[in-house]
Design a protein around this motif. Structure first.
Motif, PDB file in Angstrom:
ATOM      1  N   VAL A  43       0.836  -1.198   0.000  1.00 31.22           N
ATOM      2  CA  VAL A  43       0.000   0.000   0.000  1.00 31.22           C
ATOM      3  C   VAL A  43       0.875   1.255   0.000  1.00 31.22           C
ATOM      4  N   ASP A  44       1.926   1.254   0.807  1.00 33.21           N
ATOM      5  CA  ASP A  44       2.830   2.407   0.856  1.00 33.21           C
ATOM      6  C   ASP A  44       3.544   2.611  -0.481  1.00 33.21           C
ATOM      7  N   ALA A  62      -9.649   1.505  15.144  1.00 36.00           N
ATOM      8  CA  ALA A  62      -8.334   1.144  14.612  1.00 36.00           C
ATOM      9  C   ALA A  62      -8.454   0.319  13.331  1.00 36.00           C
ATOM     10  N   ILE A  63      -9.360  -0.667  13.323  1.00 40.47           N
ATOM     11  CA  ILE A  63      -9.554  -1.476  12.115  1.00 40.47           C
ATOM     12  C   ILE A  63     -10.175  -0.622  11.021  1.00 40.47           C
ATOM     13  N   ARG A  64     -11.126   0.228  11.397  1.00 38.59           N
ATOM     14  CA  ARG A  64     -11.719   1.155  10.429  1.00 38.59           C
ATOM     15  C   ARG A  64     -10.649   2.024   9.791  1.00 38.59           C
ATOM     16  N   ASP A  65      -9.734   2.535  10.596  1.00 41.50           N
ATOM     17  CA  ASP A  65      -8.690   3.412  10.063  1.00 41.50           C
ATOM     18  C   ASP A  65      -7.772   2.656   9.105  1.00 41.50           C
ATOM     19  N   ALA A  66      -7.482   1.387   9.419  1.00 46.35           N
ATOM     20  CA  ALA A  66      -6.646   0.587   8.525  1.00 46.35           C
ATOM     21  C   ALA A  66      -7.345   0.377   7.185  1.00 46.35           C
ATOM     22  N   ALA A  67      -8.670   0.102   7.224  1.00 51.67           N
ATOM     23  CA  ALA A  67      -9.431  -0.036   5.983  1.00 51.67           C
ATOM     24  C   ALA A  67      -9.450   1.282   5.220  1.00 51.67           C
ATOM     25  N   SER A  68      -9.605   2.375   5.935  1.00 42.76           N
ATOM     26  CA  SER A  68      -9.654   3.688   5.285  1.00 42.76           C
ATOM     27  C   SER A  68      -8.342   4.013   4.588  1.00 42.76           C
ATOM     28  N   ARG A  69      -7.240   3.577   5.166  1.00 47.43           N
ATOM     29  CA  ARG A  69      -5.940   3.807   4.539  1.00 47.43           C
ATOM     30  C   ARG A  69      -5.874   3.104   3.177  1.00 47.43           C
ATOM     31  N   MET A  70      -6.319   1.847   3.117  1.00 48.93           N
ATOM     32  CA  MET A  70      -6.330   1.123   1.851  1.00 48.93           C
ATOM     33  C   MET A  70      -7.299   1.781   0.875  1.00 48.93           C
ATOM     34  N   GLN A  71      -8.453   2.204   1.383  1.00 46.61           N
ATOM     35  CA  GLN A  71      -9.414   2.907   0.528  1.00 46.61           C
ATOM     36  C   GLN A  71      -8.782   4.134  -0.112  1.00 46.61           C
ATOM     37  N   ARG A  72      -8.049   4.916   0.673  1.00 43.36           N
ATOM     38  CA  ARG A  72      -7.471   6.162   0.150  1.00 43.36           C
ATOM     39  C   ARG A  72      -6.480   5.892  -0.966  1.00 43.36           C
ATOM     40  N   VAL A  73      -5.663   4.849  -0.806  1.00 46.61           N
ATOM     41  CA  VAL A  73      -4.674   4.555  -1.835  1.00 46.61           C
ATOM     42  C   VAL A  73      -5.351   4.002  -3.090  1.00 46.61           C
ATOM     43  N   PHE A  74      -6.324   3.107  -2.922  1.00 48.80           N
ATOM     44  CA  PHE A  74      -7.045   2.589  -4.085  1.00 48.80           C
ATOM     45  C   PHE A  74      -7.828   3.713  -4.766  1.00 48.80           C
ATOM     46  N   ASP A  75      -8.323   4.663  -3.979  1.00 52.41           N
ATOM     47  CA  ASP A  75      -9.017   5.805  -4.564  1.00 52.41           C
ATOM     48  C   ASP A  75      -8.039   6.665  -5.365  1.00 52.41           C
ATOM     49  N   ILE A 110     -16.692  -8.001   5.064  1.00 50.41           N
ATOM     50  CA  ILE A 110     -17.237  -7.349   3.881  1.00 50.41           C
ATOM     51  C   ILE A 110     -16.070  -6.720   3.119  1.00 50.41           C
ATOM     52  N   PRO A 111     -16.250  -6.435   1.838  1.00 54.83           N
ATOM     53  CA  PRO A 111     -15.197  -5.695   1.133  1.00 54.83           C
ATOM     54  C   PRO A 111     -14.938  -4.377   1.857  1.00 54.83           C
ATOM     55  N   GLY A 112     -13.656  -4.073   2.083  1.00 52.12           N
ATOM     56  CA  GLY A 112     -13.329  -2.887   2.879  1.00 52.12           C
ATOM     57  C   GLY A 112     -12.424  -1.892   2.195  1.00 52.12           C
ATOM     58  N   ALA A 113     -12.124  -2.094   0.907  1.00 53.40           N
ATOM     59  CA  ALA A 113     -11.222  -1.187   0.191  1.00 53.40           C
ATOM     60  C   ALA A 113     -11.913  -0.573  -1.022  1.00 53.40           C
ATOM     61  N   VAL A 154     -18.912   4.554   5.359  1.00 50.34           N
ATOM     62  CA  VAL A 154     -19.785   3.496   5.893  1.00 50.34           C
ATOM     63  C   VAL A 154     -19.143   2.131   5.692  1.00 50.34           C
ATOM     64  N   GLU A 155     -18.524   1.904   4.532  1.00 47.74           N
ATOM     65  CA  GLU A 155     -17.873   0.626   4.256  1.00 47.74           C
ATOM     66  C   GLU A 155     -16.773   0.346   5.282  1.00 47.74           C
ATOM     67  N   ALA A 156     -15.920   1.338   5.558  1.00 49.39           N
ATOM     68  CA  ALA A 156     -14.828   1.145   6.520  1.00 49.39           C
ATOM     69  C   ALA A 156     -15.372   0.887   7.924  1.00 49.39           C
TER      70      ALA A 156
END
Length: 268
Positions: free
Chosen positions: A33-34, A84-97, A145-148, A231-233
């Protein structure tokens, strides 16, 4: 710049071919991801990079999705740390976005399985050309659920009814099935993947790629994403409170069917 999980080749006509190389299984990791984040930042400012191709150095996987052992370890580590888990999912979301919003065309060259997070990365690309393996959002089979971004992008691409069917049943589609419903742009023979992708990429690179980037931005404005990703995260994190991921991930690692009904049956 050197990347630990990516091999970057600059080809003719402004095509940048990126092989994801994160052994042993090409799983999505913090390092990958990085690296993706840093590469996209580098290429966004490089106007000589006209078309990006995301491919794989793994013989069987495009991208294998998240590392499940690491996910369960993190779930235990983050227990009691709300968000914490939400934030980890959000990090992946941001990069995929960032992949989705890249201001020039991005193509996924898929020669192996693209399941879970691998499918979500492919969905973030503008085009998907596939030669083998299977593709799908399979997280519900693990109690997740899908989180990214998968719930949002598959719905936007295929519509609510088809996205619901594929996500609820964790369907794995062949290249032909995926092409038929529009999940992939084109299904090709395995020995022709690179040739077909390069021809497609070069055809794009000869066109007005900066206008394409502006068109992409306008298209995205018609489909607001931010609220859905939030909401997904949040709901990705909430799955861990159901107990279902403990059974789903354990079953996957033990190569057996998940038994989500066992607690209900015991109480009946």
């Amino acid at each position: 710049m050197a990347y630990s999980t990516l091999r970057v080749d600059r080809l003719d006509r402004g095509v940048v071919w990126v092989d994801i190389d994160n052994p042993p299984a090409n799983a999505i990791s913090d390092a990958l991801v990085d690296d993706l984040d840093a590469l996209l930042l580098e290429l966004e400012g490089d106007k000589s990079a006209r078309v990006i191709v995301l491919a794989s150095a793994h013989p069987k996987n495009f991208v294998a999705g998240a590392d499940l052992k690491m996910m369960t370890q993190n779930a235990s580590k983050y227990a009691g740390q709300g968000g914490a888990i939400r934030d980890a999912a959000s990090r992946m979301q941001r990069v995929f976005d960032r992949v989705a919003k890249f201001p020039r065309p991005v193509i996924a060259a898929i020669h192996g399985h693209a399941l879970g997070g691998g499918c979500e990365l492919a969905l973030a690309c503008d085009f998907r050309i596939m030669s083998g393996g299977t593709i799908g959002l399979t997280e519900v089979s693990l109690g997740l659920i899908p989180g990214a971004g998968g719930t949002q992008r598959m719905t936007a691409l295929l519509g609510r009814a088809k996205a619901t069917e594929l996500i609820f049943f964790a369907k794995r589609l062949t290249k032909e099935e995926a092409e038929t419903i529009g999940l992939v742009t084109k299904a090709v023979e395995p020995d022709r993947l690179r040739e077909e992708v390069l021809a497609f990429a070069e055809s794009l690179s000869e066109r007005a790629v900066f206008a394409m980037g502006l068109a992409k931005q306008a298209i995205d404005a018609a489909i607001p994403l931010e609220g859905g990703l939030r909401v997904e995260a949040e709901n990705f994190e909430r799955t861990f409170s159901t107990g279902e991921p403990l059974e789903g991930i354990a079953a996957f690692l033990q190569k057996r069917p998940a038994k989500f009904l066992k607690d209900t049956a015991a109480k009946a």
